[in-house]
Structures are given as structure tokens and as C-alpha cells.
Design an enzyme around this catalytic site. Structure first.
Site, PDB file in Angstrom:
ATOM      1  N   HIS A  80       0.010 -14.303 -24.900  1.00  0.00           N
ATOM      2  CA  HIS A  80      -1.447 -15.080 -24.875  1.00  0.00           C
ATOM      3  C   HIS A  80      -2.422 -14.344 -25.852  1.00  0.00           C
ATOM      4  O   HIS A  80      -2.569 -13.351 -26.138  1.00  0.00           O
ATOM      5  CB  HIS A  80      -2.356 -14.498 -23.610  1.00  0.00           C
ATOM      6  CG  HIS A  80      -1.918 -15.614 -22.430  1.00  0.00           C
ATOM      7  ND1 HIS A  80      -2.633 -16.046 -21.419  1.00  0.00           N
ATOM      8  CD2 HIS A  80      -0.813 -16.393 -22.302  1.00  0.00           C
ATOM      9  CE1 HIS A  80      -2.279 -16.798 -20.370  1.00  0.00           C
ATOM     10  NE2 HIS A  80      -0.957 -16.919 -20.923  1.00  0.00           N
ATOM     11  N   TYR A 207     -12.254 -15.797 -17.371  1.00  0.00           N
ATOM     12  CA  TYR A 207     -12.919 -14.829 -16.712  1.00  0.00           C
ATOM     13  C   TYR A 207     -14.553 -15.433 -16.589  1.00  0.00           C
ATOM     14  O   TYR A 207     -15.158 -15.538 -17.482  1.00  0.00           O
ATOM     15  CB  TYR A 207     -13.070 -13.433 -17.679  1.00  0.00           C
ATOM     16  CG  TYR A 207     -11.858 -12.728 -17.338  1.00  0.00           C
ATOM     17  CD1 TYR A 207     -10.850 -12.858 -18.386  1.00  0.00           C
ATOM     18  CD2 TYR A 207     -11.820 -11.622 -16.466  1.00  0.00           C
ATOM     19  CE1 TYR A 207      -9.865 -12.026 -18.231  1.00  0.00           C
ATOM     20  CE2 TYR A 207     -10.711 -10.796 -16.622  1.00  0.00           C
ATOM     21  CZ  TYR A 207      -9.535 -11.173 -17.397  1.00  0.00           C
ATOM     22  OH  TYR A 207      -8.497 -10.294 -17.338  1.00  0.00           O
ATOM     23  N   PRO A 299      -9.408  -3.853 -11.523  1.00  0.00           N
ATOM     24  CA  PRO A 299      -8.527  -4.539 -12.139  1.00  0.00           C
ATOM     25  C   PRO A 299      -9.127  -5.403 -13.356  1.00  0.00           C
ATOM     26  O   PRO A 299      -8.343  -6.289 -14.126  1.00  0.00           O
ATOM     27  CB  PRO A 299      -7.916  -5.381 -11.174  1.00  0.00           C
ATOM     28  CG  PRO A 299      -8.828  -5.520  -9.894  1.00  0.00           C
ATOM     29  CD  PRO A 299      -9.443  -4.088 -10.033  1.00  0.00           C
ATOM     30  N   LYS A 303      -6.020  -2.973 -16.853  1.00  0.00           N
ATOM     31  CA  LYS A 303      -5.598  -1.948 -17.772  1.00  0.00           C
ATOM     32  C   LYS A 303      -4.818  -0.991 -16.821  1.00  0.00           C
ATOM     33  O   LYS A 303      -4.093  -0.110 -17.458  1.00  0.00           O
ATOM     34  CB  LYS A 303      -6.882  -1.150 -18.088  1.00  0.00           C
ATOM     35  CG  LYS A 303      -7.686  -1.424 -19.335  1.00  0.00           C
ATOM     36  CD  LYS A 303      -6.901  -1.431 -20.542  1.00  0.00           C
ATOM     37  CE  LYS A 303      -7.165  -2.423 -21.698  1.00  0.00           C
ATOM     38  NZ  LYS A 303      -6.260  -3.193 -22.123  1.00  0.00           N
ATOM     39  N   TYR A 391      -9.323  -5.045 -24.939  1.00  0.00           N
ATOM     40  CA  TYR A 391      -8.464  -5.809 -23.950  1.00  0.00           C
ATOM     41  C   TYR A 391      -7.068  -5.908 -24.340  1.00  0.00           C
ATOM     42  O   TYR A 391      -6.093  -5.591 -23.333  1.00  0.00           O
ATOM     43  CB  TYR A 391      -9.253  -7.266 -23.847  1.00  0.00           C
ATOM     44  CG  TYR A 391      -8.309  -8.042 -22.751  1.00  0.00           C
ATOM     45  CD1 TYR A 391      -9.284  -8.338 -21.591  1.00  0.00           C
ATOM     46  CD2 TYR A 391      -7.046  -8.617 -22.854  1.00  0.00           C
ATOM     47  CE1 TYR A 391      -8.481  -8.800 -20.384  1.00  0.00           C
ATOM     48  CE2 TYR A 391      -6.691  -9.411 -21.686  1.00  0.00           C
ATOM     49  CZ  TYR A 391      -7.303  -9.555 -20.578  1.00  0.00           C
ATOM     50  OH  TYR A 391      -6.950 -10.281 -19.655  1.00  0.00           O
TER      51      TYR A 391
HETATM   52  P1  RFL Z   1       2.246   2.241  -8.054  1.00  0.00           P
HETATM   53  O1  RFL Z   1       2.625   0.932  -8.591  1.00  0.00           O
HETATM   54  O2  RFL Z   1       1.164   2.379  -6.965  1.00  0.00           O
HETATM   55  O3  RFL Z   1       3.470   3.048  -7.719  1.00  0.00           O
HETATM   56  C1  RFL Z   1       3.551   4.089  -6.851  1.00  0.00           C
HETATM   57  C2  RFL Z   1       4.828   4.076  -6.221  1.00  0.00           C
HETATM   58  O4  RFL Z   1       4.980   5.435  -5.404  1.00  0.00           O
HETATM   59  C3  RFL Z   1       5.429   5.520  -4.281  1.00  0.00           C
HETATM   60  N1  RFL Z   1       4.954   6.321  -3.335  1.00  0.00           N
HETATM   61  C4  RFL Z   1       5.668   7.541  -2.872  1.00  0.00           C
HETATM   62  N2  RFL Z   1       7.293   7.632  -3.072  1.00  0.00           N
HETATM   63  C5  RFL Z   1       7.818   8.922  -2.725  1.00  0.00           C
HETATM   64  N3  RFL Z   1       6.841   9.655  -1.831  1.00  0.00           N
HETATM   65  C6  RFL Z   1       5.664   9.839  -1.725  1.00  0.00           C
HETATM   66  N4  RFL Z   1       5.239  10.507  -0.918  1.00  0.00           N
HETATM   67  C7  RFL Z   1       5.109   8.364  -2.212  1.00  0.00           C
HETATM   68  N5  RFL Z   1       4.057   7.936  -2.226  1.00  0.00           N
HETATM   69  C8  RFL Z   1       3.753   6.814  -2.746  1.00  0.00           C
HETATM   70  C9  RFL Z   1       4.963   4.087  -3.653  1.00  0.00           C
HETATM   71  O5  RFL Z   1       5.490   3.534  -2.431  1.00  0.00           O
HETATM   72  C10 RFL Z   1       4.923   3.202  -4.848  1.00  0.00           C
HETATM   73  O6  RFL Z   1       6.220   2.468  -5.160  1.00  0.00           O
HETATM   74  O7  RFL Z   1       1.565   3.176  -9.193  1.00  0.00           O
HETATM   75  P2  RFL Z   1       2.010   3.149 -10.829  1.00  0.00           P
HETATM   76  O8  RFL Z   1       3.573   3.289 -11.062  1.00  0.00           O
HETATM   77  O9  RFL Z   1       1.291   4.329 -11.570  1.00  0.00           O
HETATM   78  O10 RFL Z   1       1.529   1.780 -11.267  1.00  0.00           O
HETATM   79  C11 RFL Z   1       0.212   1.658 -11.556  1.00  0.00           C
HETATM   80  C12 RFL Z   1       0.286  -0.169 -11.298  1.00  0.00           C
HETATM   81  O11 RFL Z   1       0.557  -0.379 -10.123  1.00  0.00           O
HETATM   82  C13 RFL Z   1      -1.413  -0.294 -11.179  1.00  0.00           C
HETATM   83  O12 RFL Z   1      -2.381   0.390 -12.196  1.00  0.00           O
HETATM   84  C14 RFL Z   1      -1.421  -1.941 -11.489  1.00  0.00           C
HETATM   85  O13 RFL Z   1      -1.192  -2.764 -10.530  1.00  0.00           O
HETATM   86  C15 RFL Z   1      -2.989  -2.086 -11.608  1.00  0.00           C
HETATM   87  N6  RFL Z   1      -3.459  -3.580 -11.836  1.00  0.00           N
HETATM   88  C16 RFL Z   1      -3.466  -4.168 -13.096  1.00  0.00           C
HETATM   89  N7  RFL Z   1      -2.773  -3.437 -14.222  1.00  0.00           N
HETATM   90  C17 RFL Z   1      -2.732  -3.980 -15.351  1.00  0.00           C
HETATM   91  O14 RFL Z   1      -2.226  -3.210 -16.211  1.00  0.00           O
HETATM   92  N8  RFL Z   1      -2.740  -5.328 -15.519  1.00  0.00           N
HETATM   93  C18 RFL Z   1      -3.275  -6.193 -14.493  1.00  0.00           C
HETATM   94  O15 RFL Z   1      -3.439  -7.278 -14.675  1.00  0.00           O
HETATM   95  C19 RFL Z   1      -3.606  -5.528 -13.334  1.00  0.00           C
HETATM   96  N9  RFL Z   1      -3.968  -6.423 -12.091  1.00  0.00           N
HETATM   97  C20 RFL Z   1      -3.823  -4.355 -10.773  1.00  0.00           C
HETATM   98  C21 RFL Z   1      -4.036  -5.771 -11.249  1.00  0.00           C
HETATM   99  C22 RFL Z   1      -4.256  -3.985  -9.473  1.00  0.00           C
HETATM  100  C23 RFL Z   1      -4.294  -4.926  -8.395  1.00  0.00           C
HETATM  101  N10 RFL Z   1      -4.790  -4.111  -7.211  1.00  0.00           N
HETATM  102  C24 RFL Z   1      -3.621  -3.979  -6.211  1.00  0.00           C
HETATM  103  C25 RFL Z   1      -5.649  -3.143  -7.167  1.00  0.00           C
HETATM  104  C26 RFL Z   1      -4.425  -6.595 -10.097  1.00  0.00           C
HETATM  105  C27 RFL Z   1      -4.589  -6.107  -8.817  1.00  0.00           C
HETATM  106  C28 RFL Z   1      -5.024  -6.790  -7.574  1.00  0.00           C
HETATM  107  C1  PHB Z   2      -3.560 -10.874 -12.656  1.00  0.00           C
HETATM  108  O1  PHB Z   2      -2.851 -11.825 -13.254  1.00  0.00           O
HETATM  109  O2  PHB Z   2      -3.047 -10.354 -11.553  1.00  0.00           O
HETATM  110  C2  PHB Z   2      -4.835 -10.294 -13.471  1.00  0.00           C
HETATM  111  C3  PHB Z   2      -4.920 -10.457 -14.664  1.00  0.00           C
HETATM  112  C4  PHB Z   2      -6.059 -10.212 -15.525  1.00  0.00           C
HETATM  113  C5  PHB Z   2      -6.797  -9.193 -14.771  1.00  0.00           C
HETATM  114  C6  PHB Z   2      -6.542  -8.796 -13.299  1.00  0.00           C
HETATM  115  C7  PHB Z   2      -5.564  -9.253 -12.728  1.00  0.00           C
HETATM  116  O3  PHB Z   2      -7.831  -8.640 -15.266  1.00  0.00           O
END
Ligand code: RFL
Ligand code: PHB
Length: 399
Positions: A80, A207, A299, A303, A391
């Protein structure tokens, strides 16, 4: 790996958590010849299905390629070159390459990143144990992970531990009180997120700021849309029928001449609270924190996953230096190195969130300030470039 006698008892780097941070770190360490083991509390299918992020910066894409997990991303990821901001009845496209000297982002779901990394790791190593829940990490100098697996409590002796166990993980909580500082902020709204079997009608992410609250149109593939609506904290997803969701998205995303969304079956629906949080320092002795275990962003700026990838790239380089030369220089600088990018992303995510959402307590004056900020991005190439650099995560002069 599943009989008790074949379970690893000691390793160079013990990694807690098989989210994107833990999995990517393991693959990068493996590539550098550094021995490690990953413990994940959940089962494989849970880890692979968790719906989360969708946007990758170029540096995260580069790291995934370096880890060996870039093939499907290169085939199926969608590049994108911009996003659209909608506000005050107008629509403005921010063009990334022209504003940043060529940067762009990639749409490739976190679920797919995790699937690719797990498949590779189970085929080539390093060891990855599912349903192995760490219950404590003790000792900062010769850390030991105590974990539960197959109904039994076991230990993993480590030279180093990296907590990649997310916001609710055990590693950060195992650090003695008073060592770490935490900075945080809650927001007075959440996101209702849906996945729908409906082709995205916009080519890029949209957005939208509206007096009824924020909305975001994203995508997962040419056939699947990912859409979000600002809702009050504590909202019950059951209060949102499919028709109500589509109608509200149409109203909030509307701008002069814009197309209506294509509707289709909604296959997932959940409410996501938002917070900002940073833990400093991101290490204690030989215990390190990476990804959501160390910091959370709302989110809006996309990031979280990218920061997780950036942390483990720094860590992998540091462990490789230690292994190759015996120098801990990069490892000692880990927290400071990462926190610079972390705070930049915290600031951007905060500003983007508070500019685009409607705070129920905000005054009409504050609402006008939000619009003034959005008009500034539309009117000034300098303001647009500042947005685009943040971004895409492209910061000229940064290593
Ligand atoms: P995770 O993905 O939470 O993984 C942590 C893992 O640790 C396990 N765990 C354990 N394992 C063993 N023993 C324990 N005691 C444990 N406790 C926990 C868990 O089961 C899990 O498998 O952390 P990690 O790896 O640091 O990754 C971070 C990302 O997942 C997170 O920052 C993103 O999803 C945030 N986020 C977004 N980030 C982006 O860069 N671009 C995006 O577009 C974006 N969109 C989002 C998002 C997060 C969202 N939510 C759910 C708040 C959109 C949403 C809706
Ligand atoms: C997504 O596709 O889940 C998404 C994209 C952009 C954002 C947050 C989530 O800023």
C-alpha cells in the site's frame, strides 16, 4: 519433543511466548546459530487464529524475509502506497512514497505471519513447545523458567530469558518490584472490530473522523474486509446486529462521492479496549522484555506488531554479536536502543488516536482542534510528510 526425556532442560536463550515477537526472535537467533527454546502457553490453533494486526512496515517485512518466512508474504502481501483520511465532509489521500522517498506498508495479517513462522519453526527449529505455560522467571543472572506442560511443572535453565509473552505475560511480573517503571494511559473508548466475507471497496485503508465516532476500513485479502467502529468502553458486541454495524460504518465512512461498503457475512466480531503503556527499562540483568510484554499502543497507528518486530531485530543482532565476539555492548544498549523507537510510536499512536476519535467528554472547542489538525495534514506537505514518516516507520537518519 513431547516425551518428558526429550524436553529441553537448558538453553542459551529461553523465549516465553510464541506470538510474532517470540517466533521471529527464535528464527533470527536460529539463523545466527544461537541456541534457543520457545515456550507457548496456548495450543497451535489458538496461536494461529487470534485476530489482530494487519499492517507491516518495510522493516518488519525485511525481518520476516531474513528469518526465512518471507515467501508467502511476498506472494500474497498487498503493498500500500498510501491511506485515506476522511473528515469534515472531505477526503484526503496521504501518498507515502512521494512524502518519504519511497516508503510504503504491506497488508498481510498477523495470523498469516504467525502461521508462516510456526510452520517454519516446526520444520527447521528451534524447539517450540505449545501448551507450555511459564509460571515464573526467577534469577536475573542465571534465569530459570518454571513452566507447566502435560500436567507437570518443569524448569528450563537459561543463560538469558526473553519475555515475549504479551501484555498479560508472566516475565514482566516476575521482575522484583521497584526495578521497572511503567507509564500508561487508558482511553475512554474501544473498537468494535469485524471480519467480513466481503470484498474491500476501497483500494487503501480509510481512517474516518466523524461526529458519531471513528471508523476504519481495512482488509485482509481481496475477498475479506476488516472493519472497525469506535464504541464506548465495556460495549457488548451482541448489542451490534450485522445491519446496525453496516449502517453505522456507511454513515461514518461517508464522504462526498465515496462508495458504500459491499456487505457480506460477518465471521468475527469483538470489542477491543485501548491503552498505551511503556515499561522502562526493557531489561533486568539477563532477562529482557520484547513486544507487547514491554509496551502497548492503541491500534490506530498500526504500530504494535511492527514495534515487536523492531525489538527482536535489535535483540537478535545483540545476541549474534555476543556469540561471535563475546561483546555484550549491543545487549547492554538494548533497552535504550528500542525505547527511542517505542516512544516515537507511542507519541504517533496517541496523537492519531486522540485526533480521530470522539472523546465523550470533549468540548466543541476540542473537536474543532481535531479538525484543524486533520486539515493541516491535508494542506501542508510538511505535516503530511511527518504523518507518512511515522505511519511507515521510515525515519531518515535512524539506524
Ligand atoms: P502477543 O501477540 O500478545 O503474543 C504473546 C504470546 O505469549 C503467550 N503467553 C505465554 N506463553 C507462555 N507462558 C506464559 N505465561 C504466557 N503468557 C502469554 C501468548 O499466548 C501469546 O501467544 O505479543 P507479541 O508477540 O509481542 O506481538 C504483539 C502484537 O500481537 C500486537 O502488538 C499487535 O497485534 C497490535 N496490533 C497491531 N499492530 C500492528 O503493528 N499493526 C496493526 O495493524 C495492528 N492492529 C493490533 C491491531 C492489536 C489489536 N488488538 C487486539 C488490541 C489491531 C487490534 C485490534
Ligand atoms: C487491521 O487491518 O487490523 C488494522 C489496520 C490498521 C490499523 C489497525 C488495524 O491502524
Amino acid at each position: 519433543m513431547d516425551t518428558a526425556s526429550s524436553l529441553p532442560r537448558r538453553t542459551r536463550v529461553g523465549i516465553v511466548g510464541a506470538g510474532p515477537a517470540g517466533l521471529l526472535l527464535a528464527r533470527l537467533l536460529h539463523g545466527h546459530g544461537v541456541d534457543c527454546v520457545v515456550l507457548e502457553s496456548r495450543d497451535r490453533s489458538y496461536a494461529e487464529q487470534r485476530q489482530r494486526a494487519g499492517i507491516l512496515e518495510q522493516s518488519a517485512v525485511d525481518a520476516l524475509r531474513a528469518s526465512g518466512a518471507g515467501a508467502r508474504l511476498d506472494r500474497e502481501g498487498i503493498a500500500h502506497d498510501g491511506i485515506e483520511l476522511r473528515f469534515d465532509g472531505r477526503s484526503h489521500r496521504v501518498d507515502f512514497p512521494s512524502l518519504t522517498g519511497g516508503s510504503r506498508v504491506w497488508v498481510y495479517a498477523q495470523t498469516e505471519v504467525v502461521k508462516d513462522l510456526i510452520a517454519l519453526q516446526l520444520a527447521e527449529g528451534p524447539p517450540l513447545l505449545f501448551e507450555a505455560e511459564a509460571v515464573s522467571v526467577s534469577g536475573a543472572d542465571r534465569p530459570v523458567i518454571a513452566y507447566r506442560h502435560g500436567g507437570t511443572e518443569r524448569t528450563l535453565q537459561c543463560d538469558y530469558v526473553v519475555g515475549c509473552d504479551g501484555f498479560h505475560g508472566v516475565t514482566r511480573r516476575s521482575v522484583p518490584e521497584g526495578v521497572l517503571r511503567s507509564y500508561s494511559r487508558a482511553y475512554p473508548y474501544s473498537w468494535l472490530g469485524i471480519l467480513a466475507d466481503a470484498p474491500p471497496v476501497y483500494d487503501e485503508l480509510v481512517y474516518a473522523h466523524s461526529s458519531r465516532g471513528f471508523a476504519l476500513a481495512s482488509m485482509r485479502s481481496p475477498a475479506v474486509s476488516r472493519l472497525y467502529l469506535q464504541v464506548p468502553n465495556g460495549e457488548d458486541p451482541a448489542a451490534w446486529s450485522d445491519d446496525r454495524i453496516w449502517d453505522e460504518l456507511d454513515v461514518r465512512l461517508a464522504s462526498a462521492g465515496s462508495r458504500k461498503l459491499e456487505r457480506g457475512p460477518i465471521t468475527a466480531k469483538s470489542v477491543l479496549p485501548m491503552r498505551s503503556q511503556v515499561t522502562e527499562p526493557m531489561s533486568h540483568g539477563r532477562v529482557f522484555l520484547a513486544g507487547d510484554a514491554a509496551h502497548i499502543v492503541p491500534p490506530t497507528g498500526a504500530k504494535g506488531l511492527n514495534l515487536a518486530a523492531a525489538d527482536v531485530v535489535v535483540l537478535a543482532r545483540a545476541f549474534a554479536q555476543l556469540e561471535r565476539t563475546g561483546s555484550s555492548e549491543l545487549l547492554d544498549a538494548y533497552s535504550e536502543t528500542c525505547l527511542r523507537r517505542v516512544w516515537r510510536a507511542e507519541h504517533f499512536s496517541y496523537v492519531m488516536t486522540t485526533t480521530l476519535h470522539t472523546d465523550p467528554a470533549q468540548s466543541a472547542f476540542e473537536a474543532r482542534l481535531q479538525l484543524a489538525q486533520l486539515h493541516r495534514i491535508a494542506d501542508s506537505p510538511h505535516a503530511a510528510a511527518e504523518f507518512a514518516e511515522n505511519y511507515t516507520g521510515h525515519f531518515p537518519g535512524w539506524a
